[in-house]
Design an enzyme around this catalytic site. Structure first.
Site, short mmCIF file in Angstrom:
data_model
loop_
_atom_site.label_atom_id
_atom_site.label_comp_id
_atom_site.label_asym_id
_atom_site.label_seq_id
_atom_site.Cartn_x
_atom_site.Cartn_y
_atom_site.Cartn_z
N GLU A 18 -0.47 -5.85 5.48
CA GLU A 18 0.88 -5.80 4.90
C GLU A 18 1.79 -6.81 5.60
O GLU A 18 2.57 -7.52 4.97
CB GLU A 18 1.46 -4.40 5.05
CG GLU A 18 0.81 -3.38 4.13
CD GLU A 18 1.28 -1.97 4.43
OE1 GLU A 18 1.71 -1.68 5.57
OE2 GLU A 18 1.21 -1.14 3.50
N SER A 65 2.07 5.26 -1.70
CA SER A 65 2.24 6.03 -2.95
C SER A 65 3.42 5.54 -3.79
O SER A 65 3.64 6.05 -4.89
CB SER A 65 2.44 7.51 -2.61
OG SER A 65 3.63 7.65 -1.82
N SER A 121 0.85 -1.21 0.00
CA SER A 121 0.00 0.00 0.00
C SER A 121 0.87 1.24 0.00
O SER A 121 2.06 1.17 0.32
CB SER A 121 -0.86 0.01 1.26
OG SER A 121 -1.58 -1.21 1.37
N LYS A 130 13.30 7.71 3.36
CA LYS A 130 13.02 6.59 4.27
C LYS A 130 14.28 5.85 4.70
O LYS A 130 14.22 4.95 5.53
CB LYS A 130 12.05 5.62 3.63
CG LYS A 130 10.84 6.20 2.85
CD LYS A 130 10.07 7.25 3.56
CE LYS A 130 8.80 7.67 2.84
NZ LYS A 130 7.80 6.64 2.67
N GLY A 167 2.03 4.02 7.97
CA GLY A 167 1.69 5.42 7.69
C GLY A 167 0.37 5.51 6.95
O GLY A 167 -0.38 6.48 7.08
N GLY A 168 0.09 4.43 6.18
CA GLY A 168 -1.17 4.37 5.43
C GLY A 168 -2.24 3.54 6.13
O GLY A 168 -3.26 3.20 5.55
N ALA A 181 7.47 1.68 2.75
CA ALA A 181 7.75 1.76 4.18
C ALA A 181 7.83 3.23 4.57
O ALA A 181 8.01 4.10 3.72
CB ALA A 181 9.07 1.07 4.52
O1 DER Z 1 1.62 2.27 5.45
C1 DER Z 1 2.58 1.71 4.90
O2 DER Z 1 3.39 0.97 5.48
C2 DER Z 1 2.76 1.97 3.45
O3 DER Z 1 3.62 1.03 2.91
C3 DER Z 1 3.23 3.41 3.28
O4 DER Z 1 3.68 3.95 4.49
C4 DER Z 1 4.35 3.56 2.29
O5 DER Z 1 4.63 4.93 2.18
P1 DER Z 1 4.77 5.63 0.76
O6 DER Z 1 3.45 6.26 0.46
O7 DER Z 1 5.87 6.62 0.95
O8 DER Z 1 5.10 4.56 -0.25
#
Ligand code: DER
Length: 253
Positions: free
Chosen positions: A108, A32, A30, A144, A101-102, A88
Site C-alpha cells: 500500500e 473492506s 486493500s 477512522k 489493519g489488513g 485506513a
Molecule cells: O490495512 C489497511 O491499511 C487497509 O487499508 C484497511 O485497514 C482499511 O480498513 P477498512 O477495512 O476499514 O477499509
C-alpha cells in the site's frame, strides 16, 4: 449497516472526484472499503475502463480487480501511478494515517508513494520535484476520522517484520516507547499472520501523546533492524473522504 453505508458514500464521492477519464494507471488499496471504490469505477463504464490498468496492493486487492473484469497490472510495469485510493485504520487532522489493519501496508505504501504527479519546473529543464502532488486518496467510515492517531485505533501501529527478527524487534519496540507490542496471530490459522510478502506483523501500541508526532514514531520504528515497513503514512494523502452516521460526507485535505 450505517458503517457500510458510510464506507460506500466515502468511496463513491472519492471516485467521482478523483478518478477522471484521463487517469489511466490506478492503484487499488486493500480492506473492506475499497470494494465500493471498485464498484464505482466499474460504473464509469467499459469504454473508459478499457484504456485503464489497475495496480493491486495485495492478494485481496488483486482478486477485487480480476473479479471486476478490470485490467490487472503490476507496479514494476507501471512505477508511476496516476491515482491510488485506499482505506485506513485511522486518520488524524493532518491526514497522517495508521494503516496495516489488513496486513497490506508494505505494498500500500509503495503504491501510495508511486501516485506522485511531478510537474517539471519548465518544459526544457530537468523533470524535478517542482510541485509534488500526491494523488493518494483515503476513503473511510466515520470511525477512522480522528484528531490524533491512537484516539480510536487502539490495536497499535502495524509493523511488518522479517520473521527471523521478530523477537528482537519486539524487544526494541519497547525500548523506543511501545507499550506491550504483540506478534499478530492468525484467527483462522494456527500461528502468526503471514503477509503477502511472507513476513510477520507486529502491532505496536504507542501513547496518544507519542502519536501526536507520527513522523517521529515512524522514523524510530523504521530504523529498527528487521523492520520491513511501518503502518504510519505521514504527509502522503492528498485528501481523505469520510462517510458520516447522518449520511453527510466529510472531505479533508
Ligand atoms: O490495512 C489497511 O491499511 C487497509 O487499508 C484497511 O485497514 C482499511 O480498513 P477498512 O477495512 O476499514 O477499509
Amino acid at each position: 449497516t450505517e458503517i457500510e453505508a458510510s464506507k460506500q458514500q466515502a468511496a463513491w464521492a472519492a471516485v467521482d472526484r478523483h478518478i477522471l477519464p484521463h487517469h489511466i494507471v490506478i492503484g487499488i488499496g486493500s480492506g473492506s472499503t475499497v470494494p465500493y471504490v471498485v464498484e464505482r469505477i466499474v460504473a464509469q463504464g467499459a469504454d473508459v475502463n478499457k484504456h485503464r490498468v489497475f495496480i493491486p496492493t495485495g492478494f485481496q486487492s488483486k482478486e477485487l480487480i480480476v473479479a471486476a473484469n478490470l485490467r490487472l497490472g503490476d507496479v514494476d510495469q507501471y512505477p508511476v501511478i496516476d491515482v491510488t485510493i485506499d482505506g485506513a485504520d485511522e486518520v488524524d487532522r493532518d491526514l497522517n494515517a495508521i494503516k496495516g489493519g489488513g496486513a497490506c501496508h508494505l505494498r500500500e505504501k509503495v503504491l501510495a508513494e508511486a501516485a506522485d504527479t511531478f510537474v517539471p519546473t519548465n518544459a526544457e529543464g530537468p523533470r524535478s520535484r517542482d510541485r509534488l502532488t500526491h494523488s493518494f486518496i483515503i476513503v473511510a467510515d466515520y470511525r477512522k476520522n480522528s484528531e490524533y492517531l491512537g484516539t480510536n485505533w487502539k490495536a497499535g501501529v502495524p509493523v511488518e517484520v522479517a520473521p527471523f527478527a521478530y523477537a528482537k524487534v519486539l524487544q526494541n519496540l519497547v525500548l523506543v516507547g511501545s507499550q506491550n507490542p504483540k506478534l499478530r496471530m492468525g484467527k483462522a490459522k494456527a500461528g502468526p499472520v503471514v503477509s503477502d510478502n511472507g513476513n510477520f506483523i507486529i502491532d505496536a501500541p504507542f501513547s496518544t501523546e507519542d502519536l501526536k508526532d507520527p513522523l517521529r514514531i515512524l522514523k524510530l520504528i523504521k530504523m529498527l533492524t528487521g523492520v520491513v515497513e511501518v503502518g504510519l503514512f505521514c504527509h502522503m494523502a492528498e485528501a481523505a473522504y469520510f462517510g458520516n452516521v447522518d449520511g453527510s460526507l466529510t472531505v479533508r485535505w
